[in-house]
Design a protein around this motif. Structure first.
Motif: not given
Length: 81
Positions: A38-65
């Motif tokens: 789950m912590f492996l990524h295929a390239g820069f675009a893959h990790i950049a996209g995943n981490m961007f969305f994780f950074w943008m939405f992860g804290d909001n989801v964590e606040d709810v859950l």
């Protein structure tokens, strides 16, 4: 975020043994590679996209859950993926 980025940097450092050891192989499944992959990524675009969305939405989801359910949801969805 930090774990994902650290693992990505480790794979970029030419540590191909890391992918062989921790990457999930359907022909030879194990719980440890299912989780570690789950912590492996295929390239820069893959990790950049995943981490961007994780950074943008992860804290909001964590606040709810709440933290414990958030970690459980993260791991379960990662396994499902």
């Amino acid at each position: 975020l930090a774990i994902n980025i650290a693992v990505f940097v480790a794979t970029l450092a030419g540590n191909s043994g890391w992918l062989d050891t921790h990457g999930f192989r359907p022909a030879d499944p194990s719980w440890s590679t299912l989780l570690s992959s789950m912590f492996l990524h295929a390239g820069f675009a893959h990790i950049a996209g995943n981490m961007f969305f994780f950074w943008m939405f992860g804290d909001n989801v964590e606040d709810v859950l709440r933290p414990a359910k958030f970690v459980s949801a993260y791991l379960l969805t990662g396994i499902a993926a």
